[in-house]
Design a protein around this motif. Structure first.
Motif, PDB file in Angstrom:
ATOM      1  N   GLU A 134      26.344  89.984  25.287  1.00  0.00           N
ATOM      2  CA  GLU A 134      27.648  89.561  25.800  1.00  0.00           C
ATOM      3  C   GLU A 134      27.672  88.040  25.913  1.00  0.00           C
ATOM      4  OE1 GLU A 134      30.057  90.140  29.930  1.00  0.00           O
ATOM      5  OE2 GLU A 134      29.503  91.995  28.874  1.00  0.00           O
ATOM      6  N   PHE A 135      28.769  87.442  25.431  1.00  0.00           N
ATOM      7  CA  PHE A 135      28.981  86.012  25.613  1.00  0.00           C
ATOM      8  C   PHE A 135      29.486  85.748  27.022  1.00  0.00           C
ATOM      9  CE2 PHE A 135      29.359  86.227  20.955  1.00  0.00           C
ATOM     10  CZ  PHE A 135      28.587  85.132  20.581  1.00  0.00           C
ATOM     11  N   SER A 136      29.077  84.604  27.589  1.00  0.00           N
ATOM     12  CA  SER A 136      29.672  84.181  28.857  1.00  0.00           C
ATOM     13  C   SER A 136      31.146  83.901  28.616  1.00  0.00           C
ATOM     14  CB  SER A 136      28.964  82.938  29.395  1.00  0.00           C
ATOM     15  OG  SER A 136      29.099  81.843  28.501  1.00  0.00           O
ATOM     16  N   HIS A 137      31.940  83.906  29.679  1.00  0.00           N
ATOM     17  CA  HIS A 137      33.390  83.814  29.522  1.00  0.00           C
ATOM     18  C   HIS A 137      33.854  82.446  29.026  1.00  0.00           C
ATOM     19  CE1 HIS A 137      34.582  87.787  31.224  1.00  0.00           C
ATOM     20  NE2 HIS A 137      33.359  87.704  31.692  1.00  0.00           N
ATOM     21  N   ASP A 138      32.994  81.426  29.133  1.00  0.00           N
ATOM     22  CA  ASP A 138      33.340  80.121  28.565  1.00  0.00           C
ATOM     23  C   ASP A 138      32.657  79.903  27.215  1.00  0.00           C
ATOM     24  OD1 ASP A 138      30.717  79.806  29.314  1.00  0.00           O
ATOM     25  OD2 ASP A 138      31.079  78.188  30.741  1.00  0.00           O
ATOM     26  N   ASP A 139      32.010  80.936  26.687  1.00  0.00           N
ATOM     27  CA  ASP A 139      31.360  80.929  25.365  1.00  0.00           C
ATOM     28  C   ASP A 139      30.206  79.935  25.258  1.00  0.00           C
ATOM     29  OD1 ASP A 139      33.048  82.907  24.328  1.00  0.00           O
ATOM     30  OD2 ASP A 139      34.577  81.431  23.775  1.00  0.00           O
ATOM     31  N   LYS A 140      29.656  79.505  26.369  1.00  0.00           N
ATOM     32  CA  LYS A 140      28.534  78.567  26.327  1.00  0.00           C
ATOM     33  C   LYS A 140      27.192  79.262  26.158  1.00  0.00           C
ATOM     34  CE  LYS A 140      30.571  74.769  28.980  1.00  0.00           C
ATOM     35  NZ  LYS A 140      30.436  73.888  30.172  1.00  0.00           N
ATOM     36  N   TYR A 141      27.140  80.541  26.541  1.00  0.00           N
ATOM     37  CA  TYR A 141      25.880  81.268  26.501  1.00  0.00           C
ATOM     38  C   TYR A 141      26.063  82.628  25.846  1.00  0.00           C
ATOM     39  CZ  TYR A 141      24.451  77.895  30.101  1.00  0.00           C
ATOM     40  OH  TYR A 141      24.164  76.749  30.795  1.00  0.00           O
ATOM     41  N   LEU A 142      24.983  83.106  25.240  1.00  0.00           N
ATOM     42  CA  LEU A 142      24.911  84.482  24.757  1.00  0.00           C
ATOM     43  C   LEU A 142      23.735  85.150  25.464  1.00  0.00           C
ATOM     44  CD1 LEU A 142      25.665  86.835  22.871  1.00  0.00           C
ATOM     45  CD2 LEU A 142      24.103  85.853  21.172  1.00  0.00           C
ATOM     46  N   LEU A 143      24.022  86.270  26.122  1.00  0.00           N
ATOM     47  CA  LEU A 143      23.010  87.035  26.829  1.00  0.00           C
ATOM     48  C   LEU A 143      22.685  88.294  26.035  1.00  0.00           C
ATOM     49  CD1 LEU A 143      21.379  87.771  29.452  1.00  0.00           C
ATOM     50  CD2 LEU A 143      23.500  88.826  30.286  1.00  0.00           C
ATOM     51  N   ALA A 144      21.408  88.620  25.930  1.00  0.00           N
ATOM     52  CA  ALA A 144      20.981  89.843  25.250  1.00  0.00           C
ATOM     53  C   ALA A 144      19.924  90.536  26.093  1.00  0.00           C
ATOM     54  CB  ALA A 144      20.425  89.525  23.866  1.00  0.00           C
ATOM     55  N   VAL A 145      19.959  91.878  26.095  1.00  0.00           N
ATOM     56  CA  VAL A 145      18.936  92.662  26.770  1.00  0.00           C
ATOM     57  C   VAL A 145      18.419  93.707  25.783  1.00  0.00           C
ATOM     58  CG1 VAL A 145      19.846  92.293  29.080  1.00  0.00           C
ATOM     59  CG2 VAL A 145      20.674  94.230  27.748  1.00  0.00           C
ATOM     60  N   SER A 146      17.232  94.250  26.059  1.00  0.00           N
ATOM     61  CA  SER A 146      16.545  94.999  25.020  1.00  0.00           C
ATOM     62  C   SER A 146      15.696  96.134  25.575  1.00  0.00           C
ATOM     63  CB  SER A 146      15.650  94.027  24.233  1.00  0.00           C
ATOM     64  OG  SER A 146      14.751  94.686  23.378  1.00  0.00           O
ATOM     65  N   ARG A 147      15.277  96.991  24.654  1.00  0.00           N
ATOM     66  CA  ARG A 147      14.329  98.044  24.976  1.00  0.00           C
ATOM     67  C   ARG A 147      12.962  97.485  25.381  1.00  0.00           C
ATOM     68  NH1 ARG A 147      14.918 103.396  23.440  1.00  0.00           N
ATOM     69  NH2 ARG A 147      16.932 103.953  22.514  1.00  0.00           N
TER      70      ARG A 147
END
Length: 221
Positions: free
Chosen positions: A31-44
């Motif tokens: 998911e991108f942060s709402h200001d598009d400055k960051y991309l967050l990823a989570v994993s197995r």
């Protein structure tokens, strides 16, 4: 070791503008942060990854950098969601916990702010929305059993991450099981309102492994 790449695509031209590498197992949610400055990823692999995303004005070039990768939970991380009001996010896991994190400019770049009370089942879906009724919005939480809960969040002066401002979370609503799914909740999403008035009802959509989609109207009296 398997490779779990994240590809960035330019909408319109559909060209690959980035290939991000961090995780060793399947990426379960991004998911991108709402200001598009960051991309967050989570994993197995039980890790979370945070990337900075930078696009130079007037240029087609996309800059990106892995800021941090760290263990987030003791089991598979199934879900994540950004605070629409700032650079905080939630993560949910098979270990039956939901954690709230904050992004800061110096190390550690991602700091755990709080952990909600342990749930009775794996957490499989999250969605965070703003609300007049809660200081830092409402977090919708979906579980492997099909149940859905709404939690109100108050993070205090989270920019300072001081011991004087203790984040708080409170259970607002437990949905009636007969209204929920009969198997795992796969996704949750709040209706995106450009402007929320105090009189507005919130709308939450859910989909589950039972092949059903449900839309709920949430009102606070």
């Amino acid at each position: 070791m398997s490779v779990a790449e994240i590809w960035l695509w330019e909408v319109g031209s559909w060209k690959v503008v980035g290939r991000l590498q961090s995780h060793s197992l399947t990426v379960t949610r991004m998911e991108f942060s709402h200001d598009d400055k960051y991309l967050l990823a989570v994993s197995r692999d039980r890790q979370l990854s945070l990337f900075s995303i930078d696009r130079t004005d007037g240029s087609d070039q996309i800059g990106y950098q892995l800021i941090t990768r760290q263990e987030a939970h003791k089991r598979i991380v199934w879900a994540c969601s950004w605070n629409p009001l700032g650079h905080q996010f939630a993560s949910g896991s098979r270990d039956k916990t939901v954690k709230i994190w904050g992004v800061q400019k110096e190390e550690p770049y991602v700091l755990q702010l709080m952990t909600l009370p342990t749930f009775k089942a794996s957490v499989t879906a999250l969605s965070w929305t703003r609300s007049h009724h809660q200081n830092d919005g409402i977090l919708a939480i979906g579980m492997e059993t099909g149940l859905i809960e709404l939690w109100g969040l108050s993070l205090g002066k989270y920019e300072q991450y001081s011991s004087l401002s203790v984040p708080k979370a409170s259970l607002l609503i437990q949905f009636d099981p007969f209204m929920c799914h009969v198997s795992s909740v796969n996704r949750l999403a709040w209706r995106n309102l450009e402007k929320i008035d105090e009189s507005d009802d919130l709308q939450l959509a859910s989909c589950g492994s039972d092949h059903c989609v449900r839309i709920f109207k949430v009102s606070f009296v």
